[in-house]
Design a protein around this motif. Structure first.
Motif, mmCIF file in Angstrom:
data_model
loop_
_atom_site.group_PDB
_atom_site.id
_atom_site.type_symbol
_atom_site.label_atom_id
_atom_site.label_comp_id
_atom_site.label_asym_id
_atom_site.label_seq_id
_atom_site.Cartn_x
_atom_site.Cartn_y
_atom_site.Cartn_z
ATOM 1 N N HIS A 66 37.979 -7.425 -13.122
ATOM 2 C CA HIS A 66 36.990 -6.552 -13.761
ATOM 3 C C HIS A 66 36.996 -6.748 -15.277
ATOM 4 O O HIS A 66 38.067 -6.908 -15.884
ATOM 5 N N LYS A 67 35.831 -6.717 -15.867
ATOM 6 C CA LYS A 67 35.715 -6.800 -17.326
ATOM 7 C C LYS A 67 36.418 -5.602 -17.946
ATOM 8 O O LYS A 67 36.168 -4.463 -17.566
ATOM 9 N N THR A 68 37.304 -5.855 -18.906
ATOM 10 C CA THR A 68 38.029 -4.765 -19.558
ATOM 11 C C THR A 68 37.821 -4.713 -21.059
ATOM 12 O O THR A 68 38.100 -3.696 -21.682
ATOM 13 N N GLN A 69 37.340 -5.823 -21.640
ATOM 14 C CA GLN A 69 37.140 -5.818 -23.087
ATOM 15 C C GLN A 69 36.176 -6.924 -23.499
ATOM 16 O O GLN A 69 35.970 -7.899 -22.784
ATOM 17 N N ARG A 70 35.606 -6.727 -24.678
ATOM 18 C CA ARG A 70 34.699 -7.714 -25.262
ATOM 19 C C ARG A 70 35.382 -9.068 -25.356
ATOM 20 O O ARG A 70 36.542 -9.164 -25.741
ATOM 21 N N GLY A 71 34.668 -10.109 -24.930
ATOM 22 C CA GLY A 71 35.170 -11.464 -25.082
ATOM 23 C C GLY A 71 36.087 -11.955 -23.981
ATOM 24 O O GLY A 71 36.551 -13.088 -24.051
ATOM 25 N N ASP A 72 36.340 -11.134 -22.944
ATOM 26 C CA ASP A 72 37.269 -11.586 -21.902
ATOM 27 C C ASP A 72 36.618 -12.529 -20.880
ATOM 28 O O ASP A 72 37.307 -13.104 -20.045
ATOM 29 N N SER A 98 24.092 -1.331 -16.704
ATOM 30 C CA SER A 98 24.558 -0.218 -17.539
ATOM 31 C C SER A 98 26.049 -0.269 -17.905
ATOM 32 O O SER A 98 26.611 0.747 -18.312
ATOM 33 N N TYR A 99 26.681 -1.427 -17.811
ATOM 34 C CA TYR A 99 28.056 -1.583 -18.299
ATOM 35 C C TYR A 99 28.048 -1.508 -19.822
ATOM 36 O O TYR A 99 27.182 -2.112 -20.447
ATOM 37 N N MET A 106 36.526 4.533 -21.832
ATOM 38 C CA MET A 106 37.803 5.255 -21.984
ATOM 39 C C MET A 106 38.991 4.312 -21.793
ATOM 40 O O MET A 106 39.957 4.373 -22.557
ATOM 41 N N GLN A 107 38.916 3.439 -20.780
ATOM 42 C CA GLN A 107 40.020 2.512 -20.537
ATOM 43 C C GLN A 107 40.201 1.538 -21.702
ATOM 44 O O GLN A 107 41.326 1.258 -22.122
ATOM 45 N N ALA A 108 39.086 1.039 -22.230
ATOM 46 C CA ALA A 108 39.172 0.115 -23.367
ATOM 47 C C ALA A 108 39.708 0.843 -24.600
ATOM 48 O O ALA A 108 40.565 0.309 -25.316
ATOM 49 N N ARG A 109 39.219 2.042 -24.843
ATOM 50 C CA ARG A 109 39.667 2.813 -26.006
ATOM 51 C C ARG A 109 41.168 3.090 -25.927
ATOM 52 O O ARG A 109 41.868 3.018 -26.939
ATOM 53 N N ALA A 110 41.677 3.374 -24.728
ATOM 54 C CA ALA A 110 43.112 3.638 -24.548
ATOM 55 C C ALA A 110 43.949 2.419 -24.930
ATOM 56 O O ALA A 110 45.102 2.555 -25.323
ATOM 57 N N ARG A 111 43.372 1.231 -24.827
ATOM 58 C CA ARG A 111 44.071 -0.007 -25.205
ATOM 59 C C ARG A 111 43.721 -0.438 -26.629
ATOM 60 O O ARG A 111 44.142 -1.511 -27.068
ATOM 61 N N GLY A 112 42.901 0.345 -27.313
ATOM 62 C CA GLY A 112 42.511 -0.006 -28.673
ATOM 63 C C GLY A 112 41.523 -1.160 -28.736
ATOM 64 O O GLY A 112 41.464 -1.875 -29.730
ATOM 65 N N LYS A 113 40.746 -1.334 -27.686
ATOM 66 C CA LYS A 113 39.800 -2.443 -27.590
ATOM 67 C C LYS A 113 38.374 -1.934 -27.417
ATOM 68 O O LYS A 113 38.152 -0.786 -27.055
ATOM 69 N N SER A 114 37.416 -2.828 -27.631
ATOM 70 C CA SER A 114 36.012 -2.564 -27.311
ATOM 71 C C SER A 114 35.762 -3.042 -25.886
ATOM 72 O O SER A 114 36.214 -4.129 -25.517
ATOM 73 N N PRO A 115 35.016 -2.268 -25.084
ATOM 74 C CA PRO A 115 34.746 -2.710 -23.716
ATOM 75 C C PRO A 115 33.727 -3.850 -23.646
ATOM 76 O O PRO A 115 33.578 -4.477 -22.603
#
Length: 164
Positions: A66-72, A98-99, A106-115
């Motif tokens: 699953h996509k978890t952050q920008r650029g992955d 609508s992703y 919330m998951q990305a923010r918890a890791r300090g990343k952009s989704p």
């Protein structure tokens, strides 16, 4: 007389070829759900339980997970909705997914990343850049003649489920 007949036919053919458009008209059953099976590289347009169309797809350049952050390079997994259309896409035509949803943010923010974002179903690049298996940055790609029909058939608000 024969030359006039030839010229008339040639002019008709030329005239009709100018009428083709990337914007198709669809009058069939409503597409009620889009399903993408990433592992099988297939997308299905459904009217309830009936498959109306199926397409071979290309995915993000890192297709597993699953996509978890920008650029992955991953294509998201989960249920979203078709939320926008781009008739002037750099990839022939495109319809937006609508992703990220609230959970993705919330998951990305918890890791300090952009989704990340800007995930679409689209055609091939207008400029010959990257193609081949799984070349997108996380989008779902089909052939240009196929996105023309997908664009005509799928309405904004249609749910899309992307399975692993």
């Amino acid at each position: 007389m024969r030359i006039f007949k030839f010229i008339a036919i040639a002019l008709i053919v030329i005239g009709l070829s100018g009428c083709s458009s990337k914007f198709k008209t669809y009058n069939g059953p409503e597409v009620t759900h889009v399903v993408v099976n990433k592992g099988a590289r297939k997308m299905y347009l459904l009217h309830h339980e009936k498959v109306l169309e199926s397409y071979k797809v290309e995915l993000g350049f890192a297709p597993v997970g699953h996509k978890t952050q920008r650029g992955d390079g991953k294509t998201p997994e989960g249920t979203y909705v078709i939320d926008r259309r781009n008739p002037n896409s750099d990839f022939h035509l495109s319809i937006g997914i609508s992703y990220p949803n609230q959970a993705d943010r919330m998951q990305a923010r918890a890791r300090g990343k952009s989704p990340g974002g800007d995930i679409f179903i689209h055609g091939q690049p207008n400029k010959k850049t990257g193609t081949g298996p799984d070349w997108t940055a996380g989008c779902i790609s089909v052939k240009n003649r196929e996105i023309e029909w997908v664009y005509a058939m799928v309405r904004n608000g249609t749910p899309i489920t992307i399975n692993p």
